[in-house]
Design a protein around this motif. Structure first.
Motif, PDB file in Angstrom:
ATOM      1  N   GLU A  80       0.886  -1.189  -0.048  1.00  5.66           N
ATOM      2  CA  GLU A  80      -0.175   0.021  -0.031  1.00  5.66           C
ATOM      3  C   GLU A  80       0.896   1.163   0.061  1.00  5.66           C
ATOM      4  O   GLU A  80       0.529   2.228  -0.769  1.00  5.66           O
ATOM      5  CB  GLU A  80      -1.018  -0.121   1.309  1.00  5.66           C
ATOM      6  N   GLN A  81       2.110   1.283   0.762  1.00  2.00           N
ATOM      7  CA  GLN A  81       3.131   2.365   0.715  1.00  2.00           C
ATOM      8  C   GLN A  81       3.717   2.326  -0.564  1.00  2.00           C
ATOM      9  O   GLN A  81       3.674   3.775  -0.948  1.00  2.00           O
ATOM     10  CB  GLN A  81       3.845   2.290   2.022  1.00  2.00           C
ATOM     11  N   ILE A  82       3.913   1.449  -1.206  1.00  2.00           N
ATOM     12  CA  ILE A  82       4.589   1.554  -2.402  1.00  2.00           C
ATOM     13  C   ILE A  82       3.665   2.127  -3.387  1.00  2.00           C
ATOM     14  O   ILE A  82       4.114   3.018  -4.246  1.00  2.00           O
ATOM     15  CB  ILE A  82       5.014   0.158  -2.845  1.00  2.00           C
ATOM     16  N   THR A  83       2.450   1.795  -3.482  1.00  2.00           N
ATOM     17  CA  THR A  83       1.615   2.167  -4.457  1.00  2.00           C
ATOM     18  C   THR A  83       1.249   3.754  -4.108  1.00  2.00           C
ATOM     19  O   THR A  83       1.152   4.458  -5.119  1.00  2.00           O
ATOM     20  CB  THR A  83       0.148   1.207  -4.321  1.00  2.00           C
ATOM     21  N   ASP A  84       1.047   4.129  -3.004  1.00  2.00           N
ATOM     22  CA  ASP A  84       0.974   5.510  -2.562  1.00  2.00           C
ATOM     23  C   ASP A  84       2.167   6.407  -3.182  1.00  2.00           C
ATOM     24  O   ASP A  84       1.878   7.327  -3.743  1.00  2.00           O
ATOM     25  CB  ASP A  84       1.030   5.810  -1.188  1.00  2.00           C
ATOM     26  N   LEU A  85       3.301   5.991  -3.055  1.00  2.00           N
ATOM     27  CA  LEU A  85       4.392   6.540  -3.443  1.00  2.00           C
ATOM     28  C   LEU A  85       4.501   6.678  -4.965  1.00  2.00           C
ATOM     29  O   LEU A  85       4.664   7.775  -5.483  1.00  2.00           O
ATOM     30  CB  LEU A  85       5.827   5.884  -2.922  1.00  2.00           C
ATOM     31  N   ILE A  86       4.107   5.714  -5.526  1.00  2.00           N
ATOM     32  CA  ILE A  86       4.065   5.706  -7.062  1.00  2.00           C
ATOM     33  C   ILE A  86       3.123   6.692  -7.446  1.00  2.00           C
ATOM     34  O   ILE A  86       3.205   7.642  -8.403  1.00  2.00           O
ATOM     35  CB  ILE A  86       3.809   4.228  -7.724  1.00  2.00           C
ATOM     36  N   ARG A  87       1.705   6.488  -6.787  1.00  2.00           N
ATOM     37  CA  ARG A  87       0.698   7.474  -7.362  1.00  2.00           C
ATOM     38  C   ARG A  87       1.073   9.005  -6.812  1.00  2.00           C
ATOM     39  O   ARG A  87       0.912   9.890  -7.831  1.00  2.00           O
ATOM     40  CB  ARG A  87      -0.489   7.123  -6.379  1.00  2.00           C
ATOM     41  N   ARG A  88       1.709   9.319  -5.807  1.00  2.00           N
ATOM     42  CA  ARG A  88       2.202  10.644  -5.726  1.00  2.00           C
ATOM     43  C   ARG A  88       3.223  11.325  -6.639  1.00  2.00           C
ATOM     44  O   ARG A  88       3.265  12.438  -6.943  1.00  2.00           O
ATOM     45  CB  ARG A  88       2.866  10.832  -4.058  1.00  2.00           C
ATOM     46  N   ALA A  89       4.092  10.204  -7.221  1.00  2.00           N
ATOM     47  CA  ALA A  89       5.143  10.541  -7.996  1.00  2.00           C
ATOM     48  C   ALA A  89       4.508  11.020  -9.414  1.00  2.00           C
ATOM     49  O   ALA A  89       4.946  11.733 -10.176  1.00  2.00           O
ATOM     50  CB  ALA A  89       6.046   9.307  -8.228  1.00  2.00           C
ATOM     51  N   ARG A  90       3.248  10.317  -9.987  1.00  2.00           N
ATOM     52  CA  ARG A  90       2.730  10.266 -10.915  1.00  2.00           C
ATOM     53  C   ARG A  90       1.780  11.620 -11.067  1.00  2.00           C
ATOM     54  O   ARG A  90       1.174  12.167 -12.018  1.00  2.00           O
ATOM     55  CB  ARG A  90       1.954   9.141 -11.411  1.00  2.00           C
TER      56      ARG A  90
END
Length: 127
Positions: free
Chosen positions: A9-19
């Protein structure tokens, strides 16, 4: 929820924020690099590393553009190609070509700001 789910979930959130559109290129690199550190799967790490490489190139282009405009520099002084090349570990000509996507290769050296040194014969030396 166990640790693996929380990490995913944290990885997905980081990728979402990066995009996200409002994220600056430098922030994108930082967020994606953080996601790589949390990722266990080597293929997912590879995917994220390739995204970081692409994003870092875009961030470097953005930083060079800001330096050329003098943004964030003392007295808002615009950077020279020699300064940009020095910061990137490149020659000023290579930095210029990289910034312009290779399009500048068709320009004459004088138009790119490259000056050719002309060797003059020393006193008493035959021409």
């Amino acid at each position: 929820m166990d640790n693996v789910d929380m990490m995913a979930e944290q990885i997905t959130d980081l990728i979402r924020r990066a995009r996200a559109d409002e994220t600056t290129p430098t922030e994108r690199v930082q967020l994606l690099a953080e996601a790589i550190g949390l990722t266990v799967d080597p293929l997912h790490q590879l995917e994220l590393m390739m995204l970081v490489a692409d994003t870092a190139g875009r961030a470097a282009h953005d930083a060079a553009g800001r330096a050329l405009r003098g943004e964030g520099r003392s007295r808002s002084r615009a950077a020279t190609w020699a300064e940009i090349g020095g910061a990137a570990g490149l020659s000023k000509d290579t930095a210029f070509r990289q910034f312009h996507g290779g399009d500048a290769l068709s320009w004459s050296p004088a138009a790119r700001g490259v000056r050719q040194a002309v060797r003059r014969p020393a006193t008493g030396e035959a021409r």
